[in-house]
Design an enzyme around this catalytic site. Sequence first.
Site, PDB file in Angstrom:
ATOM      1  CG  ASN A  12      -1.762   1.214   1.383  1.00 33.02           C
ATOM      2  OD1 ASN A  12      -1.855   2.015   0.446  1.00 33.02           O
ATOM      3  ND2 ASN A  12      -2.382   1.377   2.533  1.00 33.02           N
ATOM      4  CD1 TRP A  13       3.842   1.355  -2.893  1.00 33.04           C
ATOM      5  CD2 TRP A  13       3.703   2.589  -4.757  1.00 33.04           C
ATOM      6  NE1 TRP A  13       4.705   0.822  -3.810  1.00 33.04           N
ATOM      7  CE2 TRP A  13       4.638   1.556  -4.963  1.00 33.04           C
ATOM      8  CE3 TRP A  13       3.448   3.474  -5.798  1.00 33.04           C
ATOM      9  CZ2 TRP A  13       5.330   1.403  -6.165  1.00 33.04           C
ATOM     10  CZ3 TRP A  13       4.128   3.326  -6.997  1.00 33.04           C
ATOM     11  CH2 TRP A  13       5.063   2.298  -7.173  1.00 33.04           C
ATOM     12  CE  LYS A  14      -0.392   3.393   4.729  1.00 35.20           C
ATOM     13  NZ  LYS A  14      -0.369   3.538   6.174  1.00 35.20           N
ATOM     14  CG  HIS A  99      -6.178   1.931   5.093  1.00 38.62           C
ATOM     15  ND1 HIS A  99      -5.761   2.939   5.925  1.00 38.62           N
ATOM     16  CD2 HIS A  99      -5.139   1.073   4.969  1.00 38.62           C
ATOM     17  CE1 HIS A  99      -4.506   2.693   6.293  1.00 38.62           C
ATOM     18  NE2 HIS A  99      -4.110   1.565   5.725  1.00 38.62           N
ATOM     19  CD  GLU A 101      -3.214   5.697   6.597  1.00 40.87           C
ATOM     20  OE1 GLU A 101      -3.153   5.699   5.358  1.00 40.87           O
ATOM     21  OE2 GLU A 101      -2.306   5.238   7.314  1.00 40.87           O
ATOM     22  CD  GLU A 171      -3.858  -2.396   7.543  1.00 44.72           C
ATOM     23  OE1 GLU A 171      -2.723  -2.597   7.120  1.00 44.72           O
ATOM     24  OE2 GLU A 171      -4.536  -1.401   7.230  1.00 44.72           O
ATOM     25  N   GLY A 177       1.968   2.663  10.774  1.00 45.64           N
ATOM     26  CA  GLY A 177       2.896   3.777  10.592  1.00 45.64           C
ATOM     27  C   GLY A 177       3.602   4.215  11.861  1.00 45.64           C
ATOM     28  CB  SER A 266       4.805  -1.232  12.135  1.00 49.31           C
ATOM     29  OG  SER A 266       4.356   0.097  12.338  1.00 49.31           O
TER      30      SER A 266
HETATM   31  P1  PGA Z   1       2.427   0.601   7.725  1.00 45.10           P
HETATM   32  O1  PGA Z   1       0.995   0.753   7.031  1.00 45.10           O
HETATM   33  O2  PGA Z   1       3.052  -0.662   7.221  1.00 45.10           O
HETATM   34  O3  PGA Z   1       3.190   1.832   7.289  1.00 45.10           O
HETATM   35  O4  PGA Z   1       2.202   0.567   9.198  1.00 45.10           O
HETATM   36  C1  PGA Z   1       0.153  -0.361   6.877  1.00 45.10           C
HETATM   37  C2  PGA Z   1      -1.150   0.073   6.269  1.00 45.10           C
HETATM   38  O5  PGA Z   1      -1.610   1.181   6.557  1.00 45.10           O
HETATM   39  O6  PGA Z   1      -1.755  -0.671   5.503  1.00 45.10           O
END
Ligand code: PGA
Length: 306
Positions: A12-14, A99, A101, A171, A177, A266
């Site tokens: 997931n590049w966001k 997700h 976010e 998650e 993150g 993470s």
């Molecule tokens: P992260 O993100 O690996 O940077 O914690 C995971 C995600 O949001 O899918």
Amino acid sequence: MPHPRKKVIAANWKMNLTSSEVKPYLETLLLETQQVEGIDIVLIPSFTSIPKASELLEKTPKVRLGAQNFSAHDKGAFTGEVSARMLRDLFVRYILVGHSERRQLFGETDQIVHEKLLVAHRNEFRPILCVGETLEERKAGKAKQVLENQLKVALADLSVEDLADTIIAYEPVWAIGTGCTATTEQASEMHHFIREMIKDLSSKGPLSKLAAGDERQGIDGAQQLSVQEVLNGASTGVTQPIASAVEFGKRSKEVAAKIRLIYGGSVTPANACELLKSPDIDGALVGGASLDPRAFAEIVKAAATA
Ligand code: PGA
């Protein structure tokens, strides 16, 4: 015991990396993973990088393409939105739904997540449904309850077939993150809880439909049964023939055995191996560490050897 489910490792590049960075990234990733087989590798870049990635991956089935978001509407006057059909046109096959976010920063409620999940299945995507608790919820001892609520709303109205085809990403919000990953024990416990819940959801249906003889069709035969019906099943007053009850029990075990549950939060090359060795963890959704193709390839390799 051999692992019955194919592992999926998704990047997931966001909101990172641009279209011009797709080619060098993929060249490195494909080189580094050329010996790897039997893993579903999924690249989930931003919308603007999808056309380039789509062009480059057209003849490379090793890496599949995913999208981070899409509209709950099929089409129309929704300025700035991207529809599921537009993404299918670009050979996107996987799609993130819910997700944290999107939930926390863009106001996506459980109901919106539910609607998007239905849209994703209707357009024949393989959705990756994200669920997870915040730190406060975990500290208050509510982590499982939060997951249960998120899953019950999101999965309602899904056919049992679509349910089995949904990838669920656990998650924990506190691990995303932050560099603070869940321990393998914590992740395994939650995955086990989700799998038991899936078994339960798909085992309490209106059993009269099975009594009509569609048990011959295995999981596919259950496609008329929605999860909403399953949730309502106990109150339908349907009496269950013993043979059907046995068949339904078998089917629910099949769904629970088939559905893939992946961990996100993470994940790095340093912790991937241990996490992915757990029989309850069928893959990883990787954010930060996926921005470096070598680091992401290490995680893919860890999945292949776990
Ligand atoms: P992260 O993100 O690996 O940077 O914690 C995971 C995600 O949001 O899918």
